[in-house]
Design an enzyme around this catalytic site. Structure first.
Site, mmCIF file in Angstrom:
data_model
loop_
_atom_site.group_PDB
_atom_site.id
_atom_site.type_symbol
_atom_site.label_atom_id
_atom_site.label_comp_id
_atom_site.label_asym_id
_atom_site.label_seq_id
_atom_site.Cartn_x
_atom_site.Cartn_y
_atom_site.Cartn_z
ATOM 1 N N THR A 42 65.321 -26.022 2.353
ATOM 2 C CA THR A 42 64.803 -26.056 0.986
ATOM 3 C C THR A 42 65.744 -26.802 0.051
ATOM 4 O OG1 THR A 42 65.865 -23.953 0.428
ATOM 5 C CG2 THR A 42 63.591 -23.860 1.262
ATOM 6 N N ARG A 44 68.039 -30.415 0.417
ATOM 7 C CA ARG A 44 67.777 -31.846 0.389
ATOM 8 C C ARG A 44 67.490 -32.307 1.809
ATOM 9 N NH1 ARG A 44 66.603 -30.989 -3.939
ATOM 10 N NH2 ARG A 44 67.679 -31.558 -5.857
ATOM 11 N N GLU A 73 61.466 -38.944 1.739
ATOM 12 C CA GLU A 73 60.577 -38.193 0.862
ATOM 13 C C GLU A 73 60.168 -39.092 -0.299
ATOM 14 O OE1 GLU A 73 61.368 -34.421 -1.786
ATOM 15 O OE2 GLU A 73 61.250 -33.848 0.323
ATOM 16 N N HIS A 92 57.415 -29.541 -1.318
ATOM 17 C CA HIS A 92 58.620 -29.486 -2.166
ATOM 18 C C HIS A 92 58.407 -28.528 -3.352
ATOM 19 C CE1 HIS A 92 62.386 -31.944 -3.264
ATOM 20 N NE2 HIS A 92 62.488 -30.745 -3.761
ATOM 21 N N ILE A 93 58.057 -27.306 -3.009
ATOM 22 C CA ILE A 93 57.777 -26.295 -4.041
ATOM 23 C C ILE A 93 58.675 -25.070 -3.938
ATOM 24 C CG2 ILE A 93 55.377 -26.962 -4.381
ATOM 25 C CD1 ILE A 93 54.633 -24.606 -2.493
#
Length: 133
Positions: A42, A44, A73, A92-93
């Site tokens: 979670t 990078r 990304e 990406h939350i």
């Protein structure tokens, strides 16, 4: 870390995107993990070597990889990570800013920092540009 990885059921990465952690989880480290371990990222995406993760997952080494961040990304539509077995991708939350409790906390910090600055004090949670976070 290398001594602990073989004993971990879950390895959760919440690392900054700095040079010190870039490619930290390469094939060698991923293989140090238990075959039935779960990798969570979670932080990078650049802390995990994507090609190595795909290889290890395709060989059935890890139980699962749950990724909120990837490298590259955004992940291209045709990237093999999308179809790699037991890889679960979220958009990406993980920060969940829209979650009520997080929204309230962010607002509290902003107001606290505004008050501190107006009073001539230094704000909290300053980014260290040398460290990168």
């Amino acid at each position: 870390m290398d001594e602990l990885l073989p004993f971990m059921d879950v390895v959760a990465l919440s690392l900054p995107g700095t040079d010190e952690v870039k490619d930290m989880f390469d094939e060698r480290r991923l293989r140090l993990m238990k075959k039935n371990a779960i990798l969570l990222n979670t932080g990078r995406g650049n802390s995990v070597v994507t090609e190595d993760l795909i290889k290890v997952m395709n060989e059935g080494h890890l139980k699962a990889a749950c990724l909120d961040v990837m490298d590259p990304e955004p992940l291209p539509k045709d990237h093999p990570l999308w179809t790699t077995q037991r890889v679960y991708i979220t958009p990406h939350i993980s920060g969940g800013y829209r979650a009520g409790v997080n929204y309230e906390r962010v607002n509290e910090i902003v107001l606290k920092n505004l008050t501190l600055v107006l009073e001539g004090n230094s704000p909290v949670h300053i980014v260290d540009r040398k460290l990168g976070y």
